[in-house]
Design a protein around this motif. Structure first.
Motif, PDB file in Angstrom:
ATOM      1  N   TRP A 135      15.233   0.298 -11.149  1.00 58.06           N
ATOM      2  CA  TRP A 135      13.724  -0.136 -11.132  1.00 58.06           C
ATOM      3  C   TRP A 135      13.328  -1.354 -11.291  1.00 58.06           C
ATOM      4  CZ3 TRP A 135      11.341   1.478  -6.802  1.00 58.06           C
ATOM      5  CH2 TRP A 135      10.235   1.342  -5.649  1.00 58.06           C
TER       6      TRP A 135
ATOM      7  N   GLN B 190       5.559   2.353   6.469  1.00 61.95           N
ATOM      8  CA  GLN B 190       7.009   2.426   5.453  1.00 61.95           C
ATOM      9  C   GLN B 190       7.165   4.075   6.154  1.00 61.95           C
ATOM     10  OE1 GLN B 190       7.955   2.941   0.923  1.00 61.95           O
ATOM     11  NE2 GLN B 190       6.601   4.432   1.528  1.00 61.95           N
TER      12      GLN B 190
ATOM     13  N   SER C 232      15.528   0.511  -6.537  1.00 57.22           N
ATOM     14  CA  SER C 232      15.339  -0.094  -5.315  1.00 57.22           C
ATOM     15  C   SER C 232      16.480  -0.896  -5.280  1.00 57.22           C
ATOM     16  CB  SER C 232      13.893  -1.149  -6.109  1.00 57.22           C
ATOM     17  OG  SER C 232      14.534  -1.189  -7.339  1.00 57.22           O
TER      18      SER C 232
ATOM     19  N   TRP D  47      14.031   1.343  -0.601  1.00 55.91           N
ATOM     20  CA  TRP D  47      14.194   2.364  -2.318  1.00 55.91           C
ATOM     21  C   TRP D  47      14.792   3.725  -2.205  1.00 55.91           C
ATOM     22  CZ3 TRP D  47      11.618   6.609  -4.213  1.00 55.91           C
ATOM     23  CH2 TRP D  47       9.958   6.786  -3.425  1.00 55.91           C
TER      24      TRP D  47
ATOM     25  N   ASP E  55       2.481   8.236  -0.781  1.00 54.55           N
ATOM     26  CA  ASP E  55       3.440   8.149  -0.819  1.00 54.55           C
ATOM     27  C   ASP E  55       4.801   8.143  -1.782  1.00 54.55           C
ATOM     28  OD1 ASP E  55       5.836   6.280  -1.715  1.00 54.55           O
ATOM     29  OD2 ASP E  55       5.015   4.335  -0.784  1.00 54.55           O
TER      30      ASP E  55
ATOM     31  N   LEU F 163       0.843   2.833  -6.953  1.00 58.72           N
ATOM     32  CA  LEU F 163       1.366   2.221  -5.997  1.00 58.72           C
ATOM     33  C   LEU F 163       1.460   0.774  -6.388  1.00 58.72           C
ATOM     34  CD1 LEU F 163       0.666   3.785  -3.293  1.00 58.72           C
ATOM     35  CD2 LEU F 163       2.812   4.554  -4.185  1.00 58.72           C
TER      36      LEU F 163
ATOM     37  N   TYR G  39       5.322  -1.285  -7.080  1.00 61.97           N
ATOM     38  CA  TYR G  39       5.844  -2.163  -6.940  1.00 61.97           C
ATOM     39  C   TYR G  39       5.456  -3.808  -6.613  1.00 61.97           C
ATOM     40  CZ  TYR G  39       6.775   1.586  -2.815  1.00 61.97           C
ATOM     41  OH  TYR G  39       6.837   2.343  -1.576  1.00 61.97           O
TER      42      TYR G  39
ATOM     43  N   GLU H  98       9.092  -4.732  -8.678  1.00 67.83           N
ATOM     44  CA  GLU H  98      10.016  -5.503  -7.902  1.00 67.83           C
ATOM     45  C   GLU H  98       9.938  -6.865  -8.113  1.00 67.83           C
ATOM     46  OE1 GLU H  98      13.242  -5.866  -8.509  1.00 67.83           O
ATOM     47  OE2 GLU H  98      12.886  -3.950  -7.934  1.00 67.83           O
TER      48      GLU H  98
ATOM     49  N   TRP I  76       9.184  -6.063   0.335  1.00 68.79           N
ATOM     50  CA  TRP I  76       8.559  -5.448  -0.303  1.00 68.79           C
ATOM     51  C   TRP I  76       7.536  -7.258  -0.247  1.00 68.79           C
ATOM     52  CZ3 TRP I  76       9.658  -2.482  -4.036  1.00 68.79           C
ATOM     53  CH2 TRP I  76      11.238  -1.878  -4.058  1.00 68.79           C
TER      54      TRP I  76
ATOM     55  N   ARG J  20       4.727  -4.366   0.301  1.00 71.48           N
ATOM     56  CA  ARG J  20       4.283  -3.968  -0.830  1.00 71.48           C
ATOM     57  C   ARG J  20       3.506  -4.779  -1.425  1.00 71.48           C
ATOM     58  NH1 ARG J  20       4.897   0.425   1.357  1.00 71.48           N
ATOM     59  NH2 ARG J  20       5.460  -0.613   3.320  1.00 71.48           N
TER      60      ARG J  20
END
Length: 369
Positions: free
Chosen positions: A83, A184, A206, A211, A294, A347, A351, A354, A363, A366
């Protein structure tokens, strides 16, 4: 028509519904659980954190081995993630004072919890709730419930627990709004694996459009999930060749998974969501009906057990202290909100780690966390 009286009726027989039922029965509450028997052999959600053992003990279950046969669970001692870069980072469960947790067949876990509820005296009806009507009585809130398949059965109850999962079927009927923080979804496949697959790590990686997640289950099958935007997930679900091609190209396992090894596949919602409020007019939500996670958090089963117990405790306290009912229910609402806030922060942290794909559509979404 014979009308049966219960203090509490629970809709849904997953971990949250069973936890609530057992906790209520342990306190002498007259409770029943309504859940239609399911034919699916596999369900999403197979990770049990080590901390869940504390919750099982609250339900009189002395560890995972007193609930499941040894062949129905496997220790998960390592989490592996790729990740933010292509390197694999390994985190040992040994460093966790409560252990690394377990991988289970979720359908078997649900059945075991339901059997435990029955063994302590919880009445279980293999049916679905069809109609719920408030009782017209100004002094006592309550409901009259009719079943979908057994139309001759009618139940009166003071409290109704919604443990129907992300659909929050009961809560929605009575105006509890469902807030989806993001859209998602996940395409999930269960596959058979060769005997030489002994990788019991939980693996996530990811990629530009989402992912991947995979773990080996106790029956030597493997669950593979791809989390992404709805359009991408729909494509992956409808085109198994594409799903397995992309998974193999991601280099997550040391061998390729063939489409022919597929056992079952589904597409499901996989975003953070919650009911608002989680309790109203003697309807109380637990588990996914209250707060859906999630899958990156791996907290679904833990929260199901936790909220089931806390929701049951709230109702027990209300039945014994009706004069402070509003405060008790406000406290339960605050517990769920606190878990939601902490999960959202977590989260956001993961997230935002990345950065390689931050301009890609998935992304970008995110960053809303």
């Amino acid at each position: 028509m014979n009308v049966i009286q219960f203090d509490v009726v629970i809709a849904g027989g997953g971990p949250s519904g069973c936890a609530a039922a057992i906790a209520l029965k342990q306190s002498g509450i007259n409770v029943c659980l309504v859940d239609k028997e399911h034919e699916n052999k596999r369900k999403v959600g197979e990770s049990i954190p080590g901390a869940s053992v504390r919750l099982l003990k609250k339900l009189g279950i002395n560890g995972i081995d007193s609930l499941l046969n040894s062949s129905d669970y496997k220790h998960c001692l390592v989490n592996a993630s790729s990740w933010g870069n292509e390197e694999w980072v390994y985190k040992s469960g040994i460093q966790n004072p409560e252990g690394g947790g377990y991988h289970v067949n979720r359908a078997i876990l649900d059945k075991a919890l339901l059997q435990r509820a029955i063994s302590v005296g919880v009445v279980v009806y293999a049916d679905m709730i069809d109609n719920v009507n408030p009782i017209s009585n100004q002094t006592n809130l309550g409901f009259t419930i009719r079943f979908k398949y057994d139309g001759q059965k009618s139940i009166n109850t003071k409290w109704l627990i919604d443990a129907t999962g992300r659909k929050a079927t009961i809560g929605r009927k009575f105006g509890l709004k469902r807030e989806r923080i993001d859209d998602q979804m996940a395409a999930v496949n269960w596959v058979s694996t060769p005997e030489n697959d002994t990788d019991h790590a939980t693996r996530i990686k990811s990629v530009p459009d989402g992912w991947w997640y995979t773990s080996l289950l106790p029956d030597q099958s493997r669950v593979i999930g791809f989390q992404s935007l709805p359009n991408t997930v729909s494509k992956m679900y409808k085109q198994p060749d594409l799903f397995f091609e992309k998974f193999n190209n991601a280099g997550i396992l040391s061998y390729e998974i063939k489409k022919e090894s597929r056992l079952q596949s589904i597409a499901v919602e996989a975003g953070l969501a919650k009911s608002n409020p989680v309790v109203k007019n003697h309807i109380l939500c637990v588990g996914d009906a209250a707060l859906s996670f999630d899958p990156l958090s791996s907290q679904g089963i833990f929260f199901a057990l936790y909220s089931g117990i806390k929701g049951a405790e709230a109702i027990i306290n209300c039945l014994g202290n009706s004069n402070i009912e509003d405060k008790i229910l406000c406290d339960y609402q605050s517990i769920v909100q606190r878990v939601f806030n902490e999960n959202r922060k977590s989260l956001q942290y993961f997230y935002l780690n990345e950065l390689r794909y931050q301009n890609n559509p998935y992304w970008k979404g995110r960053w809303l966390f």
